[in-house]
Design a protein around this motif. Sequence first.
Motif, PDB file in Angstrom:
ATOM      1  N   GLY A  82       0.822  -1.214   0.000  1.00  0.00           N
ATOM      2  CA  GLY A  82       0.000   0.000   0.000  1.00  0.00           C
ATOM      3  C   GLY A  82       0.849   1.254   0.000  1.00  0.00           C
ATOM      4  N   ALA A  83       1.906   1.241   0.832  1.00  0.00           N
ATOM      5  CA  ALA A  83       2.788   2.407   0.886  1.00  0.00           C
ATOM      6  C   ALA A  83       3.519   2.604  -0.433  1.00  0.00           C
ATOM      7  N   SER A  84       3.950   1.512  -1.051  1.00  0.00           N
ATOM      8  CA  SER A  84       4.662   1.614  -2.322  1.00  0.00           C
ATOM      9  C   SER A  84       3.751   2.133  -3.433  1.00  0.00           C
ATOM     10  N   ILE A  85       2.511   1.664  -3.439  1.00  0.00           N
ATOM     11  CA  ILE A  85       1.565   2.136  -4.464  1.00  0.00           C
ATOM     12  C   ILE A  85       1.297   3.621  -4.288  1.00  0.00           C
ATOM     13  N   SER A  86       1.163   4.046  -3.044  1.00  0.00           N
ATOM     14  CA  SER A  86       0.954   5.482  -2.784  1.00  0.00           C
ATOM     15  C   SER A  86       2.147   6.287  -3.256  1.00  0.00           C
ATOM     16  N   SER A  87       3.342   5.744  -3.038  1.00  0.00           N
ATOM     17  CA  SER A  87       4.551   6.434  -3.486  1.00  0.00           C
ATOM     18  C   SER A  87       4.595   6.540  -5.006  1.00  0.00           C
ATOM     19  N   VAL A  88       4.236   5.448  -5.678  1.00  0.00           N
ATOM     20  CA  VAL A  88       4.215   5.470  -7.147  1.00  0.00           C
ATOM     21  C   VAL A  88       3.205   6.496  -7.647  1.00  0.00           C
ATOM     22  N   ARG A  89       2.048   6.548  -6.995  1.00  0.00           N
ATOM     23  CA  ARG A  89       1.017   7.512  -7.408  1.00  0.00           C
ATOM     24  C   ARG A  89       1.507   8.949  -7.256  1.00  0.00           C
ATOM     25  N   ILE A  90       2.146   9.225  -6.122  1.00  0.00           N
ATOM     26  CA  ILE A  90       2.643  10.586  -5.880  1.00  0.00           C
ATOM     27  C   ILE A  90       3.737  10.952  -6.872  1.00  0.00           C
ATOM     28  N   LEU A  91       4.663  10.010  -7.099  1.00  0.00           N
ATOM     29  CA  LEU A  91       5.741  10.271  -8.061  1.00  0.00           C
ATOM     30  C   LEU A  91       5.201  10.478  -9.467  1.00  0.00           C
ATOM     31  N   SER A  92       4.163   9.715  -9.818  1.00  0.00           N
ATOM     32  CA  SER A  92       3.555   9.861 -11.146  1.00  0.00           C
ATOM     33  C   SER A  92       2.919  11.231 -11.300  1.00  0.00           C
ATOM     34  N   GLU A  93       2.274  11.705 -10.247  1.00  0.00           N
ATOM     35  CA  GLU A  93       1.666  13.041 -10.298  1.00  0.00           C
ATOM     36  C   GLU A  93       2.732  14.113 -10.450  1.00  0.00           C
ATOM     37  N   ILE A  94       3.849  13.942  -9.728  1.00  0.00           N
ATOM     38  CA  ILE A  94       4.938  14.914  -9.846  1.00  0.00           C
ATOM     39  C   ILE A  94       5.514  14.895 -11.255  1.00  0.00           C
ATOM     40  N   LEU A  95       5.605  13.687 -11.825  1.00  0.00           N
ATOM     41  CA  LEU A  95       6.193  13.537 -13.155  1.00  0.00           C
ATOM     42  C   LEU A  95       5.370  14.239 -14.229  1.00  0.00           C
ATOM     43  N   THR A  96       4.061  14.338 -14.009  1.00  0.00           N
ATOM     44  CA  THR A  96       3.198  14.979 -15.011  1.00  0.00           C
ATOM     45  C   THR A  96       3.337  16.499 -15.009  1.00  0.00           C
ATOM     46  N   GLU A  97       3.981  17.049 -13.982  1.00  0.00           N
ATOM     47  CA  GLU A  97       4.185  18.492 -13.952  1.00  0.00           C
ATOM     48  C   GLU A  97       5.201  18.877 -15.029  1.00  0.00           C
ATOM     49  N   GLY A  98       5.000  20.004 -15.623  1.00  0.00           N
ATOM     50  CA  GLY A  98       5.824  20.371 -16.772  1.00  0.00           C
ATOM     51  C   GLY A  98       7.113  21.085 -16.450  1.00  0.00           C
ATOM     52  N   ASP A  99       7.332  21.497 -15.213  1.00  0.00           N
ATOM     53  CA  ASP A  99       8.503  22.308 -14.884  1.00  0.00           C
ATOM     54  C   ASP A  99       9.618  21.502 -14.231  1.00  0.00           C
ATOM     55  N   ILE A 100       9.721  20.194 -14.563  1.00  0.00           N
ATOM     56  CA  ILE A 100      10.764  19.346 -14.002  1.00  0.00           C
ATOM     57  C   ILE A 100      11.863  19.151 -15.033  1.00  0.00           C
ATOM     58  N   GLU A 101      13.107  19.288 -14.583  1.00  0.00           N
ATOM     59  CA  GLU A 101      14.234  19.104 -15.480  1.00  0.00           C
ATOM     60  C   GLU A 101      14.367  17.633 -15.889  1.00  0.00           C
ATOM     61  N   VAL A 102      15.158  17.400 -16.917  1.00  0.00           N
ATOM     62  CA  VAL A 102      15.342  16.053 -17.448  1.00  0.00           C
ATOM     63  C   VAL A 102      15.950  15.137 -16.387  1.00  0.00           C
ATOM     64  N   GLU A 103      16.952  15.651 -15.672  1.00  0.00           N
ATOM     65  CA  GLU A 103      17.598  14.835 -14.638  1.00  0.00           C
ATOM     66  C   GLU A 103      16.616  14.495 -13.519  1.00  0.00           C
ATOM     67  N   GLY A 104      15.759  15.439 -13.161  1.00  0.00           N
ATOM     68  CA  GLY A 104      14.754  15.194 -12.127  1.00  0.00           C
ATOM     69  C   GLY A 104      13.754  14.138 -12.560  1.00  0.00           C
ATOM     70  N   LYS A 105      13.361  14.215 -13.835  1.00  0.00           N
ATOM     71  CA  LYS A 105      12.432  13.210 -14.360  1.00  0.00           C
ATOM     72  C   LYS A 105      13.066  11.828 -14.359  1.00  0.00           C
ATOM     73  N   ARG A 106      14.352  11.776 -14.698  1.00  0.00           N
ATOM     74  CA  ARG A 106      15.050  10.494 -14.719  1.00  0.00           C
ATOM     75  C   ARG A 106      15.062   9.859 -13.319  1.00  0.00           C
ATOM     76  N   LYS A 107      15.317  10.669 -12.293  1.00  0.00           N
ATOM     77  CA  LYS A 107      15.320  10.176 -10.925  1.00  0.00           C
ATOM     78  C   LYS A 107      13.940   9.676 -10.502  1.00  0.00           C
ATOM     79  N   ILE A 108      12.917  10.419 -10.904  1.00  0.00           N
ATOM     80  CA  ILE A 108      11.549  10.010 -10.552  1.00  0.00           C
ATOM     81  C   ILE A 108      11.193   8.690 -11.232  1.00  0.00           C
ATOM     82  N   ILE A 109      11.577   8.558 -12.507  1.00  0.00           N
ATOM     83  CA  ILE A 109      11.289   7.318 -13.248  1.00  0.00           C
ATOM     84  C   ILE A 109      12.014   6.147 -12.605  1.00  0.00           C
TER      85      ILE A 109
END
Length: 265
Positions: A82-109
């Motif tokens: 449950g905690a991992s799924i919540s983390s994936v959901r939060i990271l996915s929401e952050i990833l959809t934001e448009g103001d993240i640098e390429v390196e930041g997106k790579r870390k999130i992925i």
Amino acid sequence: GLGSGNYELQLKVCVSGTNCVESEILYFTIQTPFWKSWWFIILLILGAFGLTTLFFRIRISNLKKVENVRRQISADLHDDVGASISSVRILSEILTEGDIEVEGKRKIINSIKEQSSHISETLEENIWNINPKNNQLSSLISRMQQHANETLENAGINLKWDVSIQNENLNINADRRKELYLFFKEAINNIVKHSRCEHTTIEIDSDKRNISVTIKDDGIGYDTTKSYSSNGLITMKNRAETLNATLSMTSSDSNGTQIHFRCSI
């Protein structure tokens, strides 16, 4: 045939219908067969009642065990997956934001990938643990070897095995099998995370009642005189207490770390 009761037997002998002579009366008794006696019938009734009661007690006990396993699996899935799924959901929401640098997106992925792998691994472990085909000791050891081989190989650590099993077909209940595996898994993960070793040796020995596991590495070790708050060490000690096992850990910067674990099966 004659039923049970008291009887009299008298013989009369005649010659040409006359001069009859009667014998003395013979008295005899035919006892009631024990299976028709009142005490035997009562014993049968009491025995049937006792067996029925025992059957239902065993049935209720088994149902409670199944329910406990279900609750434990539910708790594990809720807390871990449950905690991992919540983390994936939060990271996915952050990833959809448009103001993240390429390196930041790579870390999130990469984080999403790690969390997804963790979810898959946790589900696989729960399915493996509740599968009755894995009740035997040989299945547990195969699982331990698979995890150690894959984890240490990926970390570039040479691994040597020394396994001596006398009772590989012995059955282990799901709770003990789970705790044994998770203890071993934690020990292997700690080697990868903290030891910086090049070589690891794992010895597993089992007789008809006990299993012992010794894990040695040639890493940097740690100071055993200090108090550590590492979740890994605390978890291993807690699992050893749950299994009522003996656990010893020795370590030095020149000889690495050795963990010895022994418990009943």
